[in-house]
Design a protein around this motif. Structure first.
Motif, PDB file in Angstrom:
ATOM      1  N   ARG A  13       0.854  -1.116  -0.009  1.00 48.87           N
ATOM      2  CA  ARG A  13       0.047   0.016  -0.001  1.00 48.87           C
ATOM      3  C   ARG A  13       0.911   1.081   0.017  1.00 48.87           C
ATOM      4  O   ARG A  13       0.524   2.146  -0.629  1.00 48.87           O
ATOM      5  N   CYS A  92      -4.800   5.054   8.738  1.00 51.55           N
ATOM      6  CA  CYS A  92      -5.729   3.788   9.160  1.00 51.55           C
ATOM      7  C   CYS A  92      -5.925   3.633  10.624  1.00 51.55           C
ATOM      8  O   CYS A  92      -5.359   4.399  11.166  1.00 51.55           O
ATOM      9  N   SER A 160      -9.502   0.752   6.993  1.00 47.30           N
ATOM     10  CA  SER A 160      -9.240   2.098   6.326  1.00 47.30           C
ATOM     11  C   SER A 160     -10.594   2.778   5.924  1.00 47.30           C
ATOM     12  O   SER A 160     -11.026   3.804   6.708  1.00 47.30           O
ATOM     13  N   SER A 161     -11.106   2.454   4.858  1.00 51.02           N
ATOM     14  CA  SER A 161     -12.461   2.782   4.545  1.00 51.02           C
ATOM     15  C   SER A 161     -13.333   2.108   5.200  1.00 51.02           C
ATOM     16  O   SER A 161     -14.674   2.628   5.399  1.00 51.02           O
ATOM     17  N   GLY A 162     -13.373   1.061   5.769  1.00 47.43           N
ATOM     18  CA  GLY A 162     -14.169   0.037   6.568  1.00 47.43           C
ATOM     19  C   GLY A 162     -14.981  -0.887   5.392  1.00 47.43           C
ATOM     20  O   GLY A 162     -15.942  -1.564   5.868  1.00 47.43           O
ATOM     21  N   THR A 164     -13.830  -3.467   3.742  1.00 42.27           N
ATOM     22  CA  THR A 164     -13.625  -4.786   3.891  1.00 42.27           C
ATOM     23  C   THR A 164     -14.440  -5.467   5.090  1.00 42.27           C
ATOM     24  O   THR A 164     -14.958  -6.527   5.026  1.00 42.27           O
TER      25      THR A 164
HETATM   26  P1  AMP Z   1     -10.570  -1.170   4.041  1.00 39.06           P
HETATM   27  O1  AMP Z   1     -11.144  -1.856   3.361  1.00 39.06           O
HETATM   28  O2  AMP Z   1     -10.329   0.240   3.306  1.00 39.06           O
HETATM   29  O3  AMP Z   1     -11.032  -0.842   5.626  1.00 39.06           O
HETATM   30  O4  AMP Z   1      -9.048  -1.765   4.296  1.00 39.06           O
HETATM   31  C1  AMP Z   1      -9.211  -2.721   5.111  1.00 39.06           C
HETATM   32  C2  AMP Z   1      -7.946  -4.072   4.273  1.00 39.06           C
HETATM   33  O5  AMP Z   1      -6.721  -3.066   4.066  1.00 39.06           O
HETATM   34  C3  AMP Z   1      -7.612  -4.884   5.597  1.00 39.06           C
HETATM   35  O6  AMP Z   1      -7.164  -6.059   5.035  1.00 39.06           O
HETATM   36  C4  AMP Z   1      -6.385  -4.171   6.232  1.00 39.06           C
HETATM   37  O7  AMP Z   1      -5.360  -5.168   6.727  1.00 39.06           O
HETATM   38  C5  AMP Z   1      -5.706  -3.504   5.066  1.00 39.06           C
HETATM   39  N1  AMP Z   1      -5.253  -2.206   5.303  1.00 39.06           N
HETATM   40  C6  AMP Z   1      -6.107  -0.975   5.579  1.00 39.06           C
HETATM   41  N2  AMP Z   1      -5.208   0.289   5.751  1.00 39.06           N
HETATM   42  C7  AMP Z   1      -4.096  -0.324   5.862  1.00 39.06           C
HETATM   43  C8  AMP Z   1      -2.773   0.388   5.897  1.00 39.06           C
HETATM   44  N3  AMP Z   1      -2.558   1.577   6.009  1.00 39.06           N
HETATM   45  N4  AMP Z   1      -1.679  -0.410   5.789  1.00 39.06           N
HETATM   46  C9  AMP Z   1      -1.753  -1.789   5.593  1.00 39.06           C
HETATM   47  N5  AMP Z   1      -2.776  -2.465   5.337  1.00 39.06           N
HETATM   48  C10 AMP Z   1      -4.013  -1.862   5.494  1.00 39.06           C
END
Ligand code: AMP
Length: 285
Positions: A13, A92, A160-162, A164
């Motif tokens: 990332r 995050c 991060s966005s939520g 997942t």
């Molecule tokens: P999201 O769906 O945007 O909330 O992102 C969640 C997914 O991305 C999960 O699998 C986290 O482990 C990974 N993730 C989110 N932010 C980070 C970050 N800053 N660094 C590494 N992995 C991240």
């Protein structure tokens, strides 16, 4: 001549944001895939491309002088390194989540239950501080599927966005920490390397500052000048230049990106015309 080396993620990332930042700082870096180390032009810096999880140890041991890392990684590894500058990207949070409709009220929900995570150390400390005894099941990836395959009652993972969590029908219940990318340094750099780090940080700060601001030019009737100046949240006072047309002047200033639309709307209402907004490449205060 002293050279500095910086460790960044080989892939993942943060890699692209790190490369853009270093290039915006005037470093010439060739993109060569599968290379472990490259030398930058424009600054005495070598770049080490490493696996994210390995960087804290290399930094602590002095193999790397500085590194760009997420706070979450440094905290989890318990690394003895020095945080120099937050970079504002890779933001995050490390959160605990449970399946929807699981009847969660507070952390005691996990008493005697199981939580899956790639952050066992950070989670263990959090549970200890809160006086909750739960089993921590360490897994290295796809943590979000653990509750649905009966591996755990909840998870502790980066959000991060939520999206997942949402896609896996999980609800975020506790935020353990907020994280972003930082520049970290080895604790024992000599004076020459410290001087180079300061020069690099100077460039990074100017680059980050510029990204947060825009340069604005507009034409204003002299009668509205006081009102327009009061709207502009500039770094000092705006530059005012007379226009060839009698009764008008040109106003130049710098405005924060986050206030941009509110300021533009207010300026238009106050009589500003011909508003130009220009990105700033570097900003040195
Ligand atoms: P999201 O769906 O945007 O909330 O992102 C969640 C997914 O991305 C999960 O699998 C986290 O482990 C990974 N993730 C989110 N932010 C980070 C970050 N800053 N660094 C590494 N992995 C991240």
């Amino acid at each position: 001549m002293t050279r500095l080396n910086i460790a960044i993620q080989k892939s993942g990332r943060m890699h692209d944001d790190c490369m853009v930042l270093l290039r915006d700082c005037g470093l010439r870096i060739e993109t060569v895939s599968d290379q472990l180390k490259t030398s930058a032009g424009g600054f005495p810096l070598d770049i080490l491309y490493l696996r994210n999880g390995d960087i804290p140890e290399y930094l602590q041991d002095g193999v790397a002088d500085i590194a760009i890392l997420g706070e979450n990684t440094v905290i989890e590894k318990g690394s003895r390194v020095t945080g120099l500058l937050p970079l504002g990207f890779s933001k995050c949070r490390l959160s605990i989540a449970v399946p929807q409709k699981s009847g969660y009220e507070d952390l005691r929900f996990f008493e005697g239950k199981r939580i899956a995570t790639s952050y066992p150390r950070t989670l263990a400390k959090y549970l200890r501080d809160k006086g909750v005894t739960a089993e921590i099941h360490q897994i290295s990836g796809s943590v979000e599927i653990a509750p649905h395959i009966g591996l755990a009652d909840g998870i502790c993972d980066l959000v991060s966005s939520g999206n997942t969590l949402f896609q896996n029908k999980l609800e975020e219940k506790e935020v353990i920490l907020h994280s972003q990318a930082w520049v970290y340094a080895n604790n024992e750099l000599d004076a020459d390397k410290k001087a180079l780090v300061d020069q690099l940080l100077f460039r990074i700060k100017a680059t980050l500052e510029a990204r947060k601001n825009k340069y604005i030019l507009l034409n204003a009737p002299k009668a509205s000048l006081d009102k327009i100046i009061s709207i502009l949240p500039g770094i000092k006072s705006p530059t005012i230049l007379p226009l060839a047309i009698e009764g008008w002047c040109s106003v130049h200033s710098v405005i924060p990106e986050k206030e941009f639309w509110e300021v533009i709307d207010a300026l238009k209402q106050a009589g500003a015309e011909g508003i130009l907004v220009i990105p700033i490449e570097k900003m040195v205060s």
